[in-house]
Design a protein around this motif. Structure first.
Motif, PDB file in Angstrom:
ATOM      1  N   PRO A 259     -46.911   1.872   0.727  1.00  0.00           N
ATOM      2  CA  PRO A 259     -45.518   2.004   0.393  1.00  0.00           C
ATOM      3  C   PRO A 259     -44.716   0.551   1.238  1.00  0.00           C
ATOM      4  CG  PRO A 259     -46.100   3.390   2.076  1.00  0.00           C
ATOM      5  CD  PRO A 259     -47.492   2.664   1.714  1.00  0.00           C
TER       6      PRO A 259
ATOM      7  N   ARG B 223     -31.913  11.424   2.914  1.00  0.00           N
ATOM      8  CA  ARG B 223     -31.074  10.153   3.225  1.00  0.00           C
ATOM      9  C   ARG B 223     -31.455   8.967   2.500  1.00  0.00           C
ATOM     10  NH1 ARG B 223     -31.169   9.164  10.033  1.00  0.00           N
ATOM     11  NH2 ARG B 223     -33.628   8.477   9.828  1.00  0.00           N
TER      12      ARG B 223
ATOM     13  N   GLU C 154     -38.757  16.601  -0.369  1.00  0.00           N
ATOM     14  CA  GLU C 154     -39.843  15.634   0.518  1.00  0.00           C
ATOM     15  C   GLU C 154     -39.256  14.128  -0.292  1.00  0.00           C
ATOM     16  OE1 GLU C 154     -41.734  15.794   2.937  1.00  0.00           O
ATOM     17  OE2 GLU C 154     -41.230  17.649   3.316  1.00  0.00           O
TER      18      GLU C 154
ATOM     19  N   ILE D 115     -32.145   2.535   8.889  1.00  0.00           N
ATOM     20  CA  ILE D 115     -31.007   3.170   9.666  1.00  0.00           C
ATOM     21  C   ILE D 115     -30.702   2.466  10.910  1.00  0.00           C
ATOM     22  CG2 ILE D 115     -30.324   5.368  10.812  1.00  0.00           C
ATOM     23  CD1 ILE D 115     -31.574   5.436   7.941  1.00  0.00           C
TER      24      ILE D 115
ATOM     25  N   ALA E 118     -32.177  -1.787  14.285  1.00  0.00           N
ATOM     26  CA  ALA E 118     -32.834  -0.936  13.188  1.00  0.00           C
ATOM     27  C   ALA E 118     -33.457   0.207  13.760  1.00  0.00           C
ATOM     28  CB  ALA E 118     -33.465  -1.821  12.095  1.00  0.00           C
ATOM     29  N   GLU E 119     -32.755   1.276  13.979  1.00  0.00           N
ATOM     30  CA  GLU E 119     -33.264   2.476  14.821  1.00  0.00           C
ATOM     31  C   GLU E 119     -34.423   2.829  14.207  1.00  0.00           C
ATOM     32  OE1 GLU E 119     -30.637   5.459  16.063  1.00  0.00           O
ATOM     33  OE2 GLU E 119     -31.938   6.095  17.660  1.00  0.00           O
ATOM     34  N   SER E 120     -34.474   3.201  12.943  1.00  0.00           N
ATOM     35  CA  SER E 120     -35.610   3.831  11.979  1.00  0.00           C
ATOM     36  C   SER E 120     -35.692   3.198  10.623  1.00  0.00           C
ATOM     37  CB  SER E 120     -35.132   5.490  11.679  1.00  0.00           C
ATOM     38  OG  SER E 120     -35.072   6.170  13.114  1.00  0.00           O
ATOM     39  N   ARG E 121     -36.670   3.490   9.914  1.00  0.00           N
ATOM     40  CA  ARG E 121     -36.816   2.878   8.675  1.00  0.00           C
ATOM     41  C   ARG E 121     -37.650   3.714   7.870  1.00  0.00           C
ATOM     42  NH1 ARG E 121     -40.121  -2.583   9.097  1.00  0.00           N
ATOM     43  NH2 ARG E 121     -41.416  -1.244  10.223  1.00  0.00           N
ATOM     44  N   HIS E 122     -37.452   3.641   6.720  1.00  0.00           N
ATOM     45  CA  HIS E 122     -38.127   4.623   5.604  1.00  0.00           C
ATOM     46  C   HIS E 122     -38.778   3.632   4.460  1.00  0.00           C
ATOM     47  CE1 HIS E 122     -36.089   8.368   6.892  1.00  0.00           C
ATOM     48  NE2 HIS E 122     -34.948   7.348   6.849  1.00  0.00           N
TER      49      HIS E 122
ATOM     50  N   LYS F 272     -40.282   7.955  -4.500  1.00  0.00           N
ATOM     51  CA  LYS F 272     -40.611   8.702  -3.520  1.00  0.00           C
ATOM     52  C   LYS F 272     -40.641   8.050  -2.396  1.00  0.00           C
ATOM     53  CE  LYS F 272     -43.408  11.623  -1.049  1.00  0.00           C
ATOM     54  NZ  LYS F 272     -42.686  12.871  -0.531  1.00  0.00           N
ATOM     55  N   ILE F 273     -39.959   8.590  -1.207  1.00  0.00           N
ATOM     56  CA  ILE F 273     -39.873   8.218   0.200  1.00  0.00           C
ATOM     57  C   ILE F 273     -41.160   8.751   0.735  1.00  0.00           C
ATOM     58  CG2 ILE F 273     -38.557   8.177   2.365  1.00  0.00           C
ATOM     59  CD1 ILE F 273     -37.312   6.645  -0.082  1.00  0.00           C
ATOM     60  N   THR F 274     -41.817   7.828   1.452  1.00  0.00           N
ATOM     61  CA  THR F 274     -43.132   8.335   2.044  1.00  0.00           C
ATOM     62  C   THR F 274     -42.938   9.469   2.965  1.00  0.00           C
ATOM     63  OG1 THR F 274     -43.645   5.976   2.156  1.00  0.00           O
ATOM     64  CG2 THR F 274     -45.064   7.365   3.300  1.00  0.00           C
ATOM     65  N   ASP F 275     -41.951   9.354   3.841  1.00  0.00           N
ATOM     66  CA  ASP F 275     -41.726  10.568   4.909  1.00  0.00           C
ATOM     67  C   ASP F 275     -40.941  11.759   4.452  1.00  0.00           C
ATOM     68  OD1 ASP F 275     -38.611   9.961   5.596  1.00  0.00           O
ATOM     69  OD2 ASP F 275     -39.747   8.150   5.838  1.00  0.00           O
ATOM     70  N   GLY F 276     -40.436  11.517   3.207  1.00  0.00           N
ATOM     71  CA  GLY F 276     -39.820  12.718   2.566  1.00  0.00           C
ATOM     72  C   GLY F 276     -38.226  12.983   3.040  1.00  0.00           C
TER      73      GLY F 276
END
Lengths: 333, 333
Positions: B7, B283, B259, B13, B19-23, B276-280
């Motif tokens: 992915p 947002r 998901e 985010i 960048a605290e989090s990433r999807h 598809k977002i890997t982590d589900g």
């Protein structure tokens, strides 16, 4: 600041024969010398520890003497992301009243209680939440206690307020790093960045601290013991911090943080854990912390609470098991 | 089945300077020939489309003639993950009554309404949800309509029930693949796996279908038009599918799935999107679908709804802006 590099798979979400979703992240276990016992992903990843740093934000409160008169329950609430249940809000409201302060003196903002029972009760009663219901209200009561002790002004969440300057100094000292910056947290207080390793090191220091040490070590012991004595106040019934602290076979302090952060303080091993799920998912952070507690031998793998967070079944609306959350092979290797 | 490989970063985010989090995830835009217009990550990733496949699960209902008498509103509800608001539940309950069936004939299970207003009203009234409140109840009313037409039994979510066998056949035909397996969905119906590309191809077929085609194309047109005619029934007020369908500058059908899944059907371009977002994370899926709609020119980047889902500000409990969600550079390249 650039984004942390090279997270590794830590958690898998299975549905039938398919790993439908996957969570990556970074995790580190540190010893009392600040060394890495084990690591997954990049220990140098820059992170915001969010609420997992509350026991650090409470250090100036204790070290300054401002908190000398505070009870173990109050210190646990200062380190808490509580559920906003009456057991939490009544204690924090009483603390505020002791200072002659009211809900309007908070700067955390109103939050619907995180706990479902408290939330539903509030909706049924047609009420709206106050600032005391904010999961961080205990931390803010601690900030206000320190602000009064310092004779500082009411805007205690401003980054240049003496309370926040003291928090930054403590954070940089215990992480052993110069913080490269901060974000504003959900509760409006600054939340300083460090590496994941910095947080792991800090948690190991909390684990290894003993009564006979200096003022910092004494404060660390007092805060750690308060958290371990009151797992119900640090989070709330049904929540991971509370249930896992109760389930461990030896005293452990646990603290979740927003966006998939988690820490553990394990005094019996003189070790600390810090972990960050890349995508910020709580379900994954809870799986990883439970898995690492089992790995270190402080949580029995067959304990129902270990299973509840490490490898929970996923149930659908008819309570049929449709899948499960599993630690990734990389985490178990 | 192994987990999808490779992915790519799709959403970031940000909080303050970090960048605290990433999807990460996979996304594909397909044309009417089934070819790839653009792709991110691995189009061959195996996925469960979850509720994003509801317009495929409704094909046998329409193609069999079982749904000839159904209104456009009912077909939209058959394709919906509705909010459980009175506008949804009253229509589905009336549909069931028309068949002489009751709430007990559903096999989707009771679900607290997804919509906050409907949920709070239920809590205030001291009521518990019925199966009609389940976000999938329209799909299940469609299943029951088909089951009656086929003279089949009441256990219509069993994988070997004629309704589900018909759904599997339709799914394999429109994805152009033999499904390698299935998971049981939140509503207890089987949800079949395909590649992401298979879903993208299927959505492009819905986009390119015209009235003058065969029974399948006619059914695709009827379902697509029903979704586009009733964005409020496909999801609910305030939700991404509803708001983005209203905001697009030309007719588009959108459908979220659990998901981190999302699809778009864009008749004017004869294109389909699947992601598809890997982590589900929802947002992230909402950010990516909005970004791709802007990229294709069917959503104005300055439209408030585009901004709301593509790059929303993150507000804290005092309504202070603490960060924002952003499409990753890889998605904008």
């Amino acid at each position: 600041m650039s984004h942390p590099a090279s997270p590794v798979p830590l958690v898998e979400i299975w549905r039938g024969p398919l790993a439908e979703s996957r969570h990556t992240g970074h995790a580190v276990i540190c010893d009392e010398a600040g060394g890495i016992v084990e690591a997954w992903g990049d220990p140098d990843a820059l992170i915001l520890p969010r609420s997992s740093s509350k026991m650090i934000q409470a250090l100036p409160l204790v070290e300054s003497g401002a908190g000398d008169h505070l009870s173990s329950e109050q210190l646990a609430l200062a380190c808490a992301s509580h559920s906003g249940a009456p057991a939490h809000t009544s204690r924090v409201a009483a603390w505020m009243a002791d200072m002659g302060l009211s809900d309007a003196d908070f700067r955390c903002g109103p939050q619907m209680p995180m706990g479902e029972a408290a939330r539903d009760e509030m909706i049924r009663a047609g009420e709206t939440p106050c600032q005391v219901h904010n999961n961080c209200s205990g931390k803010h009561a601690g900030f206000l206690t320190l602000a009064r002790h310092l004779g500082a002004g009411p805007e205690y969440v401003e980054p240049d307020h003496p309370v926040q300057r003291a928090c930054l100094a403590a954070f940089e000292e215990v992480t052993g790093e110069t913080s490269p910056g901060y974000g504003i947290d959900g509760c409006s207080a600054p939340n300083h960045a460090s590496t994941l390793l910095g947080m792991g090191r800090a948690m190991a220091a909390y684990a290894a601290a003993t009564e006979g040490g200096d003022a910092r070590k004494a404060a660390m012991v007092r805060l750690r013991e308060a958290m371990m004595a009151h797992p119900d106040l640090v989070a709330g019934e049904g929540r991971a911090c509370t249930e896992l602290m109760r389930a461990c076979s030896e005293p452990v302090a646990l603290k979740t943080g927003a966006e998939g952060f988690y820490i553990a303080i394990i005094p019996g091993r003189r070790m600390g854990i810090a972990l960050k799920i890349t995508d910020g998912a709580t379900r994954a952070a809870e799986c990883v912390i439970a898995t690492l507690l089992v790995r270190l031998g402080v949580l029995e793998p067959d304990h129902p609470t270990a299973r509840k967070f490490m490898c929970p079944e996923i149930l659908n609306f008819r309570k049929i098991v449709t899948g499960e959350i599993r630690p990734a092979p990389q985490l178990l290797a």
